[in-house]
Scaffold this active site. Structure first.
Site, PDB file in Angstrom:
ATOM      1  N   TYR A 178       0.818  -1.226   0.000  1.00 33.37           N
ATOM      2  CA  TYR A 178       0.000   0.000   0.000  1.00 33.37           C
ATOM      3  C   TYR A 178       0.856   1.283   0.000  1.00 33.37           C
ATOM      4  CZ  TYR A 178      -0.315  -0.164   5.280  1.00 33.37           C
ATOM      5  OH  TYR A 178      -0.106  -0.198   6.628  1.00 33.37           O
ATOM      6  N   GLU A 179       0.218   2.375  -0.315  1.00 34.18           N
ATOM      7  CA  GLU A 179       0.930   3.644  -0.587  1.00 34.18           C
ATOM      8  C   GLU A 179       1.974   3.482  -1.693  1.00 34.18           C
ATOM      9  OE1 GLU A 179       0.342   6.685   0.073  1.00 34.18           O
ATOM     10  OE2 GLU A 179      -1.243   6.306   1.515  1.00 34.18           O
ATOM     11  N   GLY A 180       1.660   2.650  -2.667  1.00 32.90           N
ATOM     12  CA  GLY A 180       2.589   2.430  -3.771  1.00 32.90           C
ATOM     13  C   GLY A 180       3.466   1.224  -3.486  1.00 32.90           C
ATOM     14  N   GLN A 208       7.667   2.628  -5.877  1.00 34.68           N
ATOM     15  CA  GLN A 208       8.715   3.422  -5.214  1.00 34.68           C
ATOM     16  C   GLN A 208       9.992   3.409  -6.057  1.00 34.68           C
ATOM     17  OE1 GLN A 208       7.625   4.960  -2.534  1.00 34.68           O
ATOM     18  NE2 GLN A 208       5.755   3.736  -2.614  1.00 34.68           N
TER      19      GLN A 208
END
Lengths: 598, 598
Positions: free
Chosen positions: A439-441, A446
């Protein structure tokens, strides 16, 4: 069940001696920050983390959040803990003083955040998402929106969510389909379904403020047609009291591998006529705002990697000291010993310890740089620190979270057969950690951000400066000499060379064959994380040497810093050249097969 | 829910072209083994695995085995599947023909076993443990014991268990406390508690035959005072019918991270007067017998690592082909593509694929060597193969299982957010895999066996021969030349050098500082696994080249073998030198801290 105690000694060391707390305290706006205040806050936070949040971690895992008829009940004890949490002012630590926040530096709030996440990661997600929503409103909200929502969000009376993902739009937010129809009165009606909404529904507060990505009727296709809206669960009257229930409902929550106590909601907007929302900022710039905020969120998820590693380490260490099994190696028939005496258990514990310390060092240094990037009086210093932060955010996010899976898995291994039994609790850390690389990429996202926006786009200027800083630490280590420092300097030097080799490849390749460069992006991210961690471990060893030479401070602590840095060099930094080899040579084999050959 | 189809093409390739099926088929006792028979068995096994076992895998995970009042109910459908399994003759594949077995070669039973374990690992544990118990009885049972138990165990009418672990005796079996009191009539009364007993109680058969480690009253302390007993759940009458219920009862089953459908029992022996058992073999030699059998059991658990990797790979591959997300790299606004088009998803899939193929190649080659070790007419060939098998068993066990955790985790990653949702099923593979590095001896125990008994004790003779064989493959690869083969040869050469360097260190260190050598034991095991896998991948690439040059066979398949070997070299073999560095340099940092410095 495992206990948790904040590693305050190491936190203090990293904050003061590695990350430059004094310098941060001298930045404009931090006039009230003193060493005593910092220590007092750490101590209080530890009390709350170890006394209130940690004991709820296992219950949360076992009971989970429960959905019924659109309502979500959090696990037993959760609501009380949240009330205590906000009444103690913990939601406001990093908040803007204009809206009731304490405005403490990022370096300090980072340490405090680590504690919440170690103690109870599932719990910590609620204030973390609220912080994200607060930032969106701070960044681009109207004064009316700010006044309406921010005071109660900073105080924690209301929580916030981020509504990005839809079934067809995960990593690819360009595919968002949720619609926003202007009502002509400054409000919009929102229609659509959002998934994977962390704390999208719960019973801990009486309102929830959803930040929602949606498309206006005339919006262009793709990423440039997405706008950001604020959509409260209950509409808010002019006097601040709660109004009508808005048309956003929790349809279900997910049954997940980990973080069971954190409700992951499917939210339906507008099934009964439209959910009322207001626009945040300008139309069609929603994704851009998200990207600005993303640094914070990604850093926070990186902290989860560190925090879960610390928790798993403490858990495994306690077991290794308590569990009696076998005799010392080579001493058949000798007295039984605790398993920490066995070489491979030590190796596993040192793996966990050294990686955790390396992650903490790097993350806090980035936290301090973030403070300087925001508040340093000199614009050039601000810019330099911002560039460092931008470079390192995907590393902190990607490397710390990937590490946490390995570290938590090592923690299970230390427990042997007991590690596989859920009652032991070691397996929970592994299950919880497994979301952090997604999650969050994802780590790939990243890594592409790292090699593309953070390295190739600026032709490697910032990374070259970082490599130079690393080289001077290497030189200092080599200058100290002796067995231990040479053992640290050598793999660090090889690691820096590996980074330089990989960067040269990325710079040469990215523009002409982005796919080839991308194959190496995750290996490169891991490489840079390993070497940046080694750089900080090397700095820590040098500082420890100076303290020991000067006869200052606790010798045992500083000696252990040198040993741990050495372990890290021999066991972790040693992987760097192999990763560079993969970055430079690994594209052809990865890309050649046709889809049907898989 | 994921489907499973046995990778028959790759199995055939490995069996025939890498592991020497023809040669195995010519061994005495294998007269009836033909290529057609092998193909027919693989096909039938695939039907059973994919049609019956695989669909039960998820149900088993969700429902698990359930304990009530001492009885254990397996998951819905489990009992029927087991009945079908034994009625189809699958329990007897590798069994001794004197007791109703089919006596097929290990190489073939290995491929069949892979299928059961891929399709449904929790199910496969029941026949696996039965096989272990059968071997114990074959090895040292009296004729009476053999006649009483073996026919019904080989046919699968009764299942078997291995009762080793006690709460204080896990890796350290010297600490076993269960007692056996001779009754003067050739029977013994067993008293004690055993934990972690796989399929220790279940409802799939009407009897369960427990093999139990216990101490006689006059037994010496430690490992040399442990005897082996056979203790049936129901006593067996002289005519083979079931007699009285024996005094062994299932007190509870564990709540585990994975393999939920495999009941892990706590068994109480003798709470109501004593469980009746008979001695297997001679007194006080139980542990020795266990060690002889352990090779088989460890190999089988290694196969779980391979099998779960294959299952996780198939699962992730299907998702990567189906899931549409984003556009081709660098093509903003282009058509949306399936995620297998994205570079990092390919990298993850190639990681999974190449490691799985390397594991299969090594495991089957070891399986074929085991056939030769048992049945080759030439004693020297038997001895040479046995030495190779002994060396490689801890590698197959340790390396394949450690790999499976990483591969299953990569599989979760390919699924993105969906990977964290239990319904997807990807997470189950990771949860199931997590036990494999622990049971039948942790990776550390394998690694100590490897460096101690298998390398240091014989002064590295066998490993030197293996390294020589690897060197000739390296030379052949280099001789082919060209980009791809050079890319394979170079990291293989560096890998072999890394093994040689690490072996030299182990030989020099083991005798004088066993703890220092042990710190490097797990890194060395991984190193040897990686390089041995690369050796087999190199052999596969050479065979593929010959086939392609000769215009024989399916070109697409053979081309993919070369590409996959190259990927493995660039991404996996590349790690070898770093591991050797850790083996050689890593002891000091790992061992230096005092316990209180952790």
């Amino acid at each position: 069940m495992s206990n948790y105690n904040a590693p305050i000694r190491d936190m203090q060391f990293v904050m003061r001696e590695l990350a430059g707390l004094d310098e941060v305290a001298q930045l404009p706006g931090n006039e009230e920050v003193s060493a005593d205040l910092v220590d007092a806050i750490l101590e209080e936070a530890d009390k709350f983390a170890s006394g209130v949040l940690a004991p709820l971690n296992r219950i949360g895992d076992q009971e989970g959040a429960k959905w019924k008829d659109g309502e979500v009940a959090t696990a037993p004890g959760w609501k009380d803990a949240y009330t205590q949490f906000r009444e103690s002012g913990w939601t406001a630590v990093a908040g803007d003083p204009n809206y009731g926040g304490q405005g403490l530096p990022k370096l300090l709030s980072t340490a405090v955040m680590e504690m919440w996440k170690s103690a109870n990661m599932a719990f910590s997600l609620c204030p973390m998402l609220t912080t994200g929503a607060i930032e969106a409103l701070m960044l681009r909200g109207t004064d009316e929106q700010k006044d309406m929502y921010l005071p109660k969000m900073v105080s924690g009376e209301w929580t916030g969510t981020m509504n990005l993902t839809e079934p067809q739009a995960g990593s690819d937010l360009a595919a968002v389909r949720t619609k926003a129809e202007p009502q002509g009165d400054g409000t919009y009606k929102i229609f659509g379904q959002k998934i994977f909404i962390t704390y999208g529904e719960h019973d801990m507060t009486d309102n929830i403020i959803h930040l929602v990505l949606a498309r206006l009727p005339d919006a262009p296709e793709g990423v440039k047609g997405i706008s950001l809206f604020v959509v409260p669960k209950f509409l808010v009257n002019a006097d601040g009291s709660l109004g009508a229930r808005n048309d956003v409902h929790c349809v279900s929550i997910e049954h997940k591998l980990g973080i069971h106590a954190s409700p992951t909601a499917v939210l339906a907007f507008g099934d009964n006529g439209g959910a009322i929302g207001t626009l945040v900022g300008e139309p069609n710039r929603g994704l851009e705002y998200m990207f600005i905020m993303m640094n914070e969120a990604r850093f926070a998820v990186g902290m989860e990697g560190l925090a879960l590693s610390e928790r798993a380490y403490q858990h495994a260490l306690q077991y290794a000291k308590d569990r009696i099994q076998g005799t010392e190696a080579g001493v058949r028939g000798g007295p039984k010993v605790s398993i920490i005496h066995h070489a491979d258990v030590r190796r596993l514990l040192m793996n966990m310890k050294s990686k955790t310390e390396a992650m903490r060092a790097l993350a806090y240094v980035v936290g301090a740089a973030s403070d300087k990037a925001h508040n340093h009086p000199d614009e050039a210093v601000r810019a330099q620190n911002q560039a460092f932060v931008d470079l390192m955010i995907p590393v902190v996010k990607g490397w710390c979270t990937e590490n946490s899976i390995d570290v938590a898995s090592d923690g299970v291994q230390v427990h042997g057969g007991m590690g596989f039994i859920e009652e032991t609790g070691a397996a929970q850390h592994l299950r919880d950690a497994r979301i952090t690389t997604i999650y969050e990429g994802t780590t790939a996202i990243q890594a592409n951000d790292l090699i593309g926006r953070k390295i190739a786009r600026e032709n490697g200027v910032t990374i070259a400066g970082v490599a130079q800083a690393m080289r001077s630490v290497e030189a200092e280590l080599a200058a100290v000499g002796g067995e231990a420092f040479t053992a640290i300097a050598r793999p660090l030097g090889a690691g820096i060379a590996a980074v330089e080799e990989a960067v040269a490849y990325i710079l040469a390749t990215y523009g002409k064959d982005v796919k080839a460069a991308s194959v190496g992006s995750v290996p490169f991210l891991k490489l840079l994380g390993i070497v940046a961690g080694g750089w900080q471990m090397g700095r820590a060893a040098l500082i420890a040497k100076h303290k020991l030479d000067a006869g200052e401070g606790e010798a045992s602590f500083y000696q252990s810093k040198i040993v741990t840095a050495r372990y890290y060099a021999d066991h972790v930094l040693a992987q760097a050249p192999g990763l560079a080899y993969t970055v430079v040579n690994g594209a052809a084999g990865a890309l050649e097969l046709a889809e049907e050959q898989f």
